[in-house]
Design a protein around this motif. Structure first.
Motif, PDB file in Angstrom:
ATOM      1  N   SER A 173       0.797  -1.152   0.014  1.00  0.00           N
ATOM      2  CA  SER A 173       0.005   0.157   0.057  1.00  0.00           C
ATOM      3  C   SER A 173       0.922   1.286  -0.121  1.00  0.00           C
ATOM      4  O   SER A 173       2.127   1.107   0.135  1.00  0.00           O
ATOM      5  CB  SER A 173      -1.061  -0.082   1.198  1.00  0.00           C
ATOM      6  OG  SER A 173      -0.224  -0.062   2.450  1.00  0.00           O
ATOM      7  N   ASP A 174       0.213   2.450  -0.296  1.00  0.00           N
ATOM      8  CA  ASP A 174       1.020   3.808  -0.194  1.00  0.00           C
ATOM      9  C   ASP A 174       2.156   3.603  -1.411  1.00  0.00           C
ATOM     10  O   ASP A 174       3.214   4.045  -0.953  1.00  0.00           O
ATOM     11  CB  ASP A 174       1.524   4.140   1.161  1.00  0.00           C
ATOM     12  CG  ASP A 174       1.796   5.332   1.339  1.00  0.00           C
ATOM     13  OD1 ASP A 174       1.256   6.292   0.602  1.00  0.00           O
ATOM     14  OD2 ASP A 174       2.515   5.895   2.172  1.00  0.00           O
TER      15      ASP A 174
ATOM     16  N   TYR B 185       1.485   5.063  -4.336  1.00  0.00           N
ATOM     17  CA  TYR B 185       1.281   6.328  -5.132  1.00  0.00           C
ATOM     18  C   TYR B 185       2.392   7.267  -4.941  1.00  0.00           C
ATOM     19  O   TYR B 185       2.762   7.966  -5.935  1.00  0.00           O
ATOM     20  CB  TYR B 185      -0.153   6.734  -4.773  1.00  0.00           C
ATOM     21  CG  TYR B 185      -0.399   7.517  -5.960  1.00  0.00           C
ATOM     22  CD1 TYR B 185      -1.130   6.842  -7.344  1.00  0.00           C
ATOM     23  CD2 TYR B 185      -0.798   8.957  -5.743  1.00  0.00           C
ATOM     24  CE1 TYR B 185      -1.544   7.819  -8.357  1.00  0.00           C
ATOM     25  CE2 TYR B 185      -1.194   9.725  -6.842  1.00  0.00           C
ATOM     26  CZ  TYR B 185      -1.737   9.106  -8.067  1.00  0.00           C
ATOM     27  OH  TYR B 185      -2.027  10.019  -9.269  1.00  0.00           O
ATOM     28  N   ASN B 186       2.827   7.572  -3.613  1.00  0.00           N
ATOM     29  CA  ASN B 186       3.681   8.480  -3.369  1.00  0.00           C
ATOM     30  C   ASN B 186       5.077   8.239  -4.122  1.00  0.00           C
ATOM     31  O   ASN B 186       5.577   9.256  -4.256  1.00  0.00           O
ATOM     32  CB  ASN B 186       4.018   8.834  -1.825  1.00  0.00           C
ATOM     33  CG  ASN B 186       2.689   9.432  -1.295  1.00  0.00           C
ATOM     34  OD1 ASN B 186       2.125  10.194  -1.806  1.00  0.00           O
ATOM     35  ND2 ASN B 186       2.698   9.139   0.010  1.00  0.00           N
TER      36      ASN B 186
ATOM     37  N   CYS C 103       4.683   9.316  -7.492  1.00  0.00           N
ATOM     38  CA  CYS C 103       4.724  10.799  -7.798  1.00  0.00           C
ATOM     39  C   CYS C 103       5.951  11.521  -7.237  1.00  0.00           C
ATOM     40  O   CYS C 103       6.190  12.650  -7.390  1.00  0.00           O
ATOM     41  CB  CYS C 103       3.565  11.384  -6.942  1.00  0.00           C
ATOM     42  SG  CYS C 103       2.091  10.833  -7.700  1.00  0.00           S
TER      43      CYS C 103
ATOM     44  N   ARG D 252      -0.846  14.059  -8.418  1.00  0.00           N
ATOM     45  CA  ARG D 252      -1.212  14.274  -6.942  1.00  0.00           C
ATOM     46  C   ARG D 252      -2.417  14.756  -6.418  1.00  0.00           C
ATOM     47  O   ARG D 252      -3.099  14.658  -5.825  1.00  0.00           O
ATOM     48  CB  ARG D 252      -0.143  15.403  -6.516  1.00  0.00           C
ATOM     49  CG  ARG D 252       1.489  14.775  -6.236  1.00  0.00           C
ATOM     50  CD  ARG D 252       2.160  15.852  -5.494  1.00  0.00           C
ATOM     51  NE  ARG D 252       2.089  15.948  -4.287  1.00  0.00           N
ATOM     52  CZ  ARG D 252       2.307  16.856  -3.409  1.00  0.00           C
ATOM     53  NH1 ARG D 252       2.875  18.027  -3.917  1.00  0.00           N
ATOM     54  NH2 ARG D 252       1.714  17.025  -2.174  1.00  0.00           N
TER      55      ARG D 252
ATOM     56  N   GLY E  75      -4.931  14.215  -8.599  1.00  0.00           N
ATOM     57  CA  GLY E  75      -5.967  12.963  -8.994  1.00  0.00           C
ATOM     58  C   GLY E  75      -6.727  13.584 -10.295  1.00  0.00           C
ATOM     59  O   GLY E  75      -7.669  12.766 -10.964  1.00  0.00           O
TER      60      GLY E  75
ATOM     61  N   ASP F  19      -2.585  -0.403  -3.227  1.00  0.00           N
ATOM     62  CA  ASP F  19      -2.690   0.852  -3.228  1.00  0.00           C
ATOM     63  C   ASP F  19      -3.955   1.141  -4.277  1.00  0.00           C
ATOM     64  O   ASP F  19      -3.731   0.865  -5.498  1.00  0.00           O
ATOM     65  CB  ASP F  19      -1.471   1.583  -3.594  1.00  0.00           C
ATOM     66  CG  ASP F  19      -1.621   3.080  -3.339  1.00  0.00           C
ATOM     67  OD1 ASP F  19      -2.714   3.809  -3.753  1.00  0.00           O
ATOM     68  OD2 ASP F  19      -0.580   3.699  -3.077  1.00  0.00           O
ATOM     69  N   LYS F  20      -5.096   1.730  -4.079  1.00  0.00           N
ATOM     70  CA  LYS F  20      -6.346   1.802  -4.918  1.00  0.00           C
ATOM     71  C   LYS F  20      -5.828   2.916  -5.920  1.00  0.00           C
ATOM     72  O   LYS F  20      -6.315   3.019  -6.907  1.00  0.00           O
ATOM     73  CB  LYS F  20      -7.626   2.261  -4.396  1.00  0.00           C
ATOM     74  CG  LYS F  20      -8.013   1.224  -3.295  1.00  0.00           C
ATOM     75  CD  LYS F  20      -9.330   1.570  -2.636  1.00  0.00           C
ATOM     76  CE  LYS F  20      -9.844   0.494  -1.880  1.00  0.00           C
ATOM     77  NZ  LYS F  20     -11.293   1.005  -1.279  1.00  0.00           N
ATOM     78  N   ARG F  21      -5.125   3.846  -5.573  1.00  0.00           N
ATOM     79  CA  ARG F  21      -4.712   4.959  -6.673  1.00  0.00           C
ATOM     80  C   ARG F  21      -3.797   4.325  -7.782  1.00  0.00           C
ATOM     81  O   ARG F  21      -3.957   4.768  -8.784  1.00  0.00           O
ATOM     82  CB  ARG F  21      -4.078   6.143  -5.787  1.00  0.00           C
ATOM     83  CG  ARG F  21      -5.038   6.823  -5.006  1.00  0.00           C
ATOM     84  CD  ARG F  21      -4.246   7.955  -4.196  1.00  0.00           C
ATOM     85  NE  ARG F  21      -3.409   7.517  -3.343  1.00  0.00           N
ATOM     86  CZ  ARG F  21      -2.457   8.062  -2.563  1.00  0.00           C
ATOM     87  NH1 ARG F  21      -2.462   9.445  -2.697  1.00  0.00           N
ATOM     88  NH2 ARG F  21      -1.405   7.390  -1.503  1.00  0.00           N
TER      89      ARG F  21
ATOM     90  N   GLY G  67      -5.909   2.224  -9.877  1.00  0.00           N
ATOM     91  CA  GLY G  67      -6.524   3.135 -10.898  1.00  0.00           C
ATOM     92  C   GLY G  67      -5.786   3.516 -11.978  1.00  0.00           C
ATOM     93  O   GLY G  67      -6.335   3.659 -13.148  1.00  0.00           O
ATOM     94  N   LEU G  68      -4.641   3.842 -11.854  1.00  0.00           N
ATOM     95  CA  LEU G  68      -3.688   4.423 -13.019  1.00  0.00           C
ATOM     96  C   LEU G  68      -3.355   3.112 -13.972  1.00  0.00           C
ATOM     97  O   LEU G  68      -3.657   3.296 -15.146  1.00  0.00           O
ATOM     98  CB  LEU G  68      -2.256   4.602 -12.317  1.00  0.00           C
ATOM     99  CG  LEU G  68      -1.886   6.113 -11.968  1.00  0.00           C
ATOM    100  CD1 LEU G  68      -0.906   6.207 -11.540  1.00  0.00           C
ATOM    101  CD2 LEU G  68      -2.211   6.997 -12.977  1.00  0.00           C
TER     102      LEU G  68
END
Length: 491
Positions: free
Chosen positions: A37-38, A40-41, A44, A93, A95, A201-203, A206-207
């Motif tokens: 998880s996490d 996405y950071n 970015c 960042r 979204g 990580d859902k973000r 999603g990507l």
């Protein structure tokens, strides 16, 4: 933790990304069931985006523009790299980032068919490269040693070396298989299910899903929804296909482990059972079988059952069963057992006829027109073709083929010179363009295929280190086998 972070220098960014990848790889190795998880950071992070840009810019495809008409050179000269990356990072960042459709291009393949490629925009390529930098160290832990395509530190020669190893150890029946339109038909649900097994990580999920569903802008200008597949040509597509096809690798890896050690496999053979091993490069794979033809035929049906949940089927015209004495063609190579000079049977690997014909066609295409250019420019166009082809096939019994290609290229250039200078004498042409009977123009000399030394490629087995073990971060994408390159090896 990345808010307001300055843009690092490329070298500093590479070191930071390599350290991140090492940690991700180690955590994934230590806990095989861990879901990350996490992440996405990390996607970015300025260092990740800088390395992603460096990777995209170093690729020859950066000269091609997507549907927005922007190439990498346009970004450098008009927008500015830091401004481009800053805007892209802000979109990620906040979204608001949405990938654009890929631009469709079709290239010819063997049999008169067309291969469908997708050219993404530069901004989408950078984000795809950033996602791959984060996901690849995690999924590499789960990938099996029998898979060689589009993986760091692995190449087509490793797959050929493994086929050679098994065929010299009584694995005489070969299932030559090819998945029908693999990149176009992969089921999105199957891909996402396997990605979710490791990523929470859902973000990030999603990507990945957004790239799969981005759609295609056809050559006629129409927009097509993308219900299946991942467009071939994208940076993230090879990783997604490997994640999906790892189901096939794991199936045969479990079967291989169930066969036991060397003693157990020998016992199986005495009882009439077969031993078999999968070797895969992208959507091309072979299964080496120590058994009878009926065992190989059963594996074809078994493979169909394994890949059906992925939305895939085997190509009927390219899937066949052969004996090693008949020979097989795999990744542009011809692999066959025949008697050597000592009258004993040996397994040889050498360039296939299709591979030779394809590079000869490329040489012919370059030397059949444009007689206004100087010889040096012609040699500049020919040398990369010859050098790359010979580098790919130098790890085999290729000396005769190289000498044949040398003579053919020499004749084509001499014919080109005679047509360029129709009224010149043969003595004048020799004195000006053929010193030592070899085409030369100033400091530019024709690459000599006959001078390439051939060596046997060492079979590395499981001992293939990843970049996160050697401490080196590869900036370029793993190169495709030559039979995948347009105009070199027809398909």
């Amino acid at each position: 933790m990345n808010a307001g972070a300055p843009w690092p220098e490329p070298k500093v960014a590479q070191e930071r990304v390599l350290e991140i990848q090492r940690k991700l790889h180690k955590w994934a190795s230590d806990d095989q069931d861990r879901r990350f998880s996490d992440l996405y950071n990390l996607v970015c992070d300025p260092a990740t985006l800088m390395v992603a840009w460096t990777r995209v810019r170093a690729n020859r495809g950066s000269r091609s523009a997507g549907v927005d008409g922007q190439s990498a050179a346009y970004v450098e000269q008009v927008l500015g790299v830091q401004r481009f990356l800053t805007d892209l990072r802000q979109e990620l960042r906040s979204g608001s980032y949405r990938p654009l459709p890929v631009k469709e291009r079709k290239i010819p393949k063997r049999g008169g068919k067309l291969r469908r490629l997708g050219i993404a925009t530069v901004r989408d390529r950078v984000v795809q490269a950033a996602v791959k930098l984060v996901l690849e160290p995690i999924f590499e832990v789960d990938f099996q040693p029998c898979s060689y395509g589009f993986r760091p530190g692995r190449r087509a020669q490793d797959a050929i070396a493994e086929v050679h190893f098994f065929t010299t150890h009584s694995y005489e029946w070969i299932v030559e298989a090819d998945i029908e339109a693999c990149f176009d038909r992969l089921d999105h649900v199957a891909i996402m299910d396997r990605v979710r097994a490791r990523i929470a990580d859902k973000r990030v999920l999603g990507l990945v899903k957004a790239f799969l569903k981005a759609g295609i802008m056809s050559e006629h200008g129409g927009h097509e929804a993308q219900l299946t597949g991942t467009p071939q040509g994208g940076i993230l597509s090879p990783l997604m296909s490997n994640i999906a096809l790892s189901a096939l690798d794991q199936h045969y890896a479990r079967a291989w482990e169930a066969m036991g050690d060397t003693t157990a496999r020998a016992k199986r053979r005495r009882h009439g059972e077969a031993n078999y091993r999968l070797i895969r490069y992208a959507d091309d794979f072979v299964i080496c079988v120590a058994g009878d033809r009926m065992h190989a035929e059963a594996l074809v049906a078994e493979t169909e059952q394994v890949i059906r949940p992925l939305g895939l089927t085997l190509s009927q015209e390219k899937t066949r069963i052969s004996h090693i004495d008949e020979g097989i063609e795999f990744l542009g190579w011809r692999i066959k057992r025949q008697r050597g000079r000592d009258r004993r049977p040996h397994v040889y690997t050498y360039p296939s006829k299709r591979s030779l014909q394809a590079v000869m066609a490329k040489v012919k295409q370059i030397t059949r027109s444009d007689y206004n250019q100087p010889l040096g420019q012609l040699l500049h166009r020919l040398n990369p073709v010859l050098r790359g082809w010979c580098a790919y096939f130098r790890n085999g019994v290729s000396s005769r083929t190289f000498n044949y290609l040398r003579a053919y290229t020499w004749r084509r250039i001499v014919r080109w010179l005679r047509r360029k200078h129709r009224k010149a004498s043969w003595r004048w042409l020799r004195r000006r363009y053929l010193p030592g009977w070899w085409p030369t123009h100033g400091h530019v000399v024709l690459f000599n295929p006959g001078g390439v030394r051939t060596t046997r490629y060492r079979y590395r087995g499981k001992n293939i280190p990843t970049p996160w073990q050697t401490g080196k971060l590869a900036l370029r994408e793993p190169s495709l086998p030559l039979e995948r390159l347009e105009g070199l090896i027809a398909r």
